[in-house]
Design an enzyme around this catalytic site. Structure first.
Site, PDB file in Angstrom:
ATOM      1  N   ARG A  37       0.829  -1.211   0.000  1.00  0.00           N
ATOM      2  CA  ARG A  37       0.000   0.000   0.000  1.00  0.00           C
ATOM      3  C   ARG A  37       0.866   1.265   0.000  1.00  0.00           C
ATOM      4  O   ARG A  37       0.479   2.276  -0.573  1.00  0.00           O
ATOM      5  CB  ARG A  37      -0.923   0.019   1.217  1.00  0.00           C
ATOM      6  CG  ARG A  37      -2.077  -0.925   1.028  1.00  0.00           C
ATOM      7  CD  ARG A  37      -3.147  -0.699   2.046  1.00  0.00           C
ATOM      8  NE  ARG A  37      -4.350  -1.389   1.623  1.00  0.00           N
ATOM      9  CZ  ARG A  37      -5.360  -1.671   2.410  1.00  0.00           C
ATOM     10  NH1 ARG A  37      -5.335  -1.305   3.670  1.00  0.00           N
ATOM     11  NH2 ARG A  37      -6.419  -2.292   1.940  1.00  0.00           N
ATOM     12  N   LYS A 201     -21.241 -14.745   2.358  1.00  0.00           N
ATOM     13  CA  LYS A 201     -22.696 -14.590   2.471  1.00  0.00           C
ATOM     14  C   LYS A 201     -23.327 -13.859   1.298  1.00  0.00           C
ATOM     15  O   LYS A 201     -22.736 -12.952   0.727  1.00  0.00           O
ATOM     16  CB  LYS A 201     -23.010 -13.798   3.733  1.00  0.00           C
ATOM     17  CG  LYS A 201     -22.725 -14.575   5.001  1.00  0.00           C
ATOM     18  CD  LYS A 201     -23.107 -13.739   6.180  1.00  0.00           C
ATOM     19  CE  LYS A 201     -23.019 -14.536   7.472  1.00  0.00           C
ATOM     20  NZ  LYS A 201     -23.300 -13.695   8.621  1.00  0.00           N
ATOM     21  N   GLY A 354     -10.407  -7.955  -0.873  1.00  0.00           N
ATOM     22  CA  GLY A 354      -9.178  -8.301  -0.163  1.00  0.00           C
ATOM     23  C   GLY A 354      -8.848  -9.789  -0.226  1.00  0.00           C
ATOM     24  O   GLY A 354      -7.708 -10.165  -0.513  1.00  0.00           O
ATOM     25  N   GLY A 377     -13.588  -3.168   0.591  1.00  0.00           N
ATOM     26  CA  GLY A 377     -14.913  -2.547   0.683  1.00  0.00           C
ATOM     27  C   GLY A 377     -15.179  -1.592  -0.473  1.00  0.00           C
ATOM     28  O   GLY A 377     -16.279  -1.552  -1.021  1.00  0.00           O
TER      29      GLY A 377
HETATM   30  P1  AMP Z   1     -16.362 -12.375   1.814  1.00  0.00           P
HETATM   31  O1  AMP Z   1     -15.689 -11.531   2.858  1.00  0.00           O
HETATM   32  O2  AMP Z   1     -17.844 -12.337   1.872  1.00  0.00           O
HETATM   33  O3  AMP Z   1     -15.809 -12.129   0.418  1.00  0.00           O
HETATM   34  O4  AMP Z   1     -16.003 -13.864   2.158  1.00  0.00           O
HETATM   35  C1  AMP Z   1     -14.703 -14.374   2.207  1.00  0.00           C
HETATM   36  C2  AMP Z   1     -14.740 -15.509   3.165  1.00  0.00           C
HETATM   37  O5  AMP Z   1     -15.694 -16.452   2.747  1.00  0.00           O
HETATM   38  C3  AMP Z   1     -13.430 -16.247   3.267  1.00  0.00           C
HETATM   39  O6  AMP Z   1     -12.866 -16.006   4.531  1.00  0.00           O
HETATM   40  C4  AMP Z   1     -13.836 -17.712   3.131  1.00  0.00           C
HETATM   41  O7  AMP Z   1     -13.260 -18.548   4.105  1.00  0.00           O
HETATM   42  C5  AMP Z   1     -15.337 -17.677   3.327  1.00  0.00           C
HETATM   43  N1  AMP Z   1     -16.036 -18.789   2.665  1.00  0.00           N
HETATM   44  C6  AMP Z   1     -15.940 -19.162   1.384  1.00  0.00           C
HETATM   45  N2  AMP Z   1     -16.670 -20.259   1.149  1.00  0.00           N
HETATM   46  C7  AMP Z   1     -17.259 -20.592   2.319  1.00  0.00           C
HETATM   47  C8  AMP Z   1     -18.114 -21.650   2.727  1.00  0.00           C
HETATM   48  N3  AMP Z   1     -18.522 -22.588   1.871  1.00  0.00           N
HETATM   49  N4  AMP Z   1     -18.526 -21.675   4.015  1.00  0.00           N
HETATM   50  C9  AMP Z   1     -18.094 -20.742   4.883  1.00  0.00           C
HETATM   51  N5  AMP Z   1     -17.282 -19.720   4.563  1.00  0.00           N
HETATM   52  C10 AMP Z   1     -16.865 -19.651   3.294  1.00  0.00           C
END
Ligand code: AMP
Length: 398
Positions: A37, A201, A354, A377
């Site tokens: 960064r 999610k 990230g 973000g």
């Molecule tokens: P996000 O911050 O929403 O982009 O999510 C990234 C996170 O999603 C990472 O830390 C992954 O470990 C988690 N992740 C990906 N696939 C799954 C899954 N099947 N179940 C739980 N967590 C997940």
């Protein structure tokens, strides 16, 4: 949207305030463990020095709660800047105080001064108008080069910009590159345009999905969020991550994709584990046979093949979010294979977020991606179709 850029305004011999994002990771001894960064801000800083500016730099670092705290001081960042730029960096004793104001007023052309951590001032995150006015009074020109924090309406990011006219404020090289790349990709994509959306999610990516579905030719869903879609389609998903309340939204998104002729891809098999941990027993199964009580933690090998095939012929690929719990080796294969598939395609490839940026660095595919966004973000908000608060004030009205 026309963005005012640093190269289009007259900065020669001026006092310039540059907002950077030096929120770098450090270890327990305050050693910087990744200085990317800082390095990515050097273009703008050097350009200002080459134009005989007196340079005042500001950044936040960590999350201090009660004013000045030594462990959140920008001292290690000043040191690293000194090493990289090979010139003296004058570190101010705080953000705004008599001494800082005097230092700034005496700053000569070619000199660099670094203000202390912006978040030592509680007014920073509140976009306090007095703070932004005081910060603005330190300089003749404001440059925002802090893409990673431009989705925040903070005093040194958004508020400050309102105190300069359009010929005295602009995006630095890093911010301009991020914004121009993103708008170009999403608004004028070379088709076929495929978006891959993963991560934990649906709720975190819902707005991005609504924004992207009408713009893309194909959408590929992986990661934990895929299970809400699979459940919406009636599959048994065991103990996998699910947001029951978003099942109607998931159905709505799939319906919209169908109506618009957008090809919608979900995993056809998954890696399931008995428990959510790196040592758990794991196996691959089709989505029709996910055992009750097991948790889906990655896409399976048939899905990897399906997704790679869907990417063939793509001319633009936008990827945000891993396909599984890539932090654990056992559940990283789907994300790694997809990273290789994206990197080896002939498309313009843009990686945002990230985790996804971290993933493609680990897989060694970094060099083969067209562009990797530096902000998590902020890049998600761009995917949602938003104009970032820190960017809005730098748009040239036509
Ligand atoms: P996000 O911050 O929403 O982009 O999510 C990234 C996170 O999603 C990472 O830390 C992954 O470990 C988690 N992740 C990906 N696939 C799954 C899954 N099947 N179940 C739980 N967590 C997940």
């Amino acid at each position: 949207m026309k963005l005012q850029e640093i190269k289009n305004i007259d900065i020669a011999n001026k006092k310039v305030f540059i907002r950077c994002d030096f929120n770098v990771p450090v270890d327990e001894c305050q050693n910087i463990t990744d200085d990317r960064r800082i390095k990515s801000a050097l273009n703008t800083i050097r350009y200002c020095i080459d134009n005989d500016c007196a340079v005042i730099i500001a950044s936040h670092f960590g999350r201090p709660k009660n004013g000045f705290e030594d462990k959140f001081s920008l001292k290690p960042i000043a040191k690293r800047l000194h090493t990289l730029l090979k010139q003296d960096i004058k570190l101010a004793p705080n953000v705004i105080c008599e001494e800082t104001i005097e230092m700034a007023s005496k700053l000569q052309s070619g000199e660099i001064m670094l203000l202390e951590n912006m978040r030592f001032e509680i007014g920073e995150t509140k976009n306090d108008p007095i703070l932004s006015k005081t910060l603005a009074s330190l300089a003749d020109v404001f440059i925002n080069d802090a893409f990673g924090v431009s989705h925040r309406a903070h005093a040194s990011v958004e508020g400050i910009a309102n105190h300069f006219d359009i010929n005295h404020k602009a995006a630095g090289f890093l911010l301009a590159k991020e914004i121009k790349f993103f708008y170009h990709i999403v608004e004028e994509p070379k088709r076929p345009f495929v978006s891959i959306v993963g991560g934990s999610k649906v709720s975190g990516k819902l707005e991005a999905l609504y924004n992207l579905v009408p713009k893309v030719d194909k959408i590929i869903i992986g990661g934990g969020m895929a299970f809400t879609f699979l459940k919406a389609l009636g599959y048994e998903i065991g103990n996998s991550l699910v947001e029951e309340e978003l099942i109607p939204e998931a159905l709505k998104i799939m319906d919209e994709a169908k109506n618009l002729g957008v090809k919608f891809y979900l995993p056809i098999d998954v890696v399931v584990a008995e428990t959510f941990d790196a040592e758990s027993v794991a196996k691959e199964t089709t989505i029709q046979e996910i055992p009750k009580d097991w948790i889906g933690l990655d896409i399976g090998s048939a899905s990897s093949l399906l997704f790679s095939t869907a990417l063939q012929g793509a001319n633009t690929i936008l990827w945000n979010g891993p396909m599984g719990v890539y932090e654990m080796d056992k559940f990283a294969k789907g994300s790694i294979k997809l990273s290789h598939a994206v990197a080896s395609s002939f498309a313009t490839t843009v990686v945002g977020g990230g985790d996804t940026a971290d993933l493609v660095r680990r897989t060694g595919d970094e060099e083969d991606m067209t562009f990797i966004s530096t902000g998590g973000g902020a890049s998600l908000e761009l995917m949602e179709g938003k104009i970032l608060p820190g960017v809005k004030a730098l748009i040239i009205e036509e």
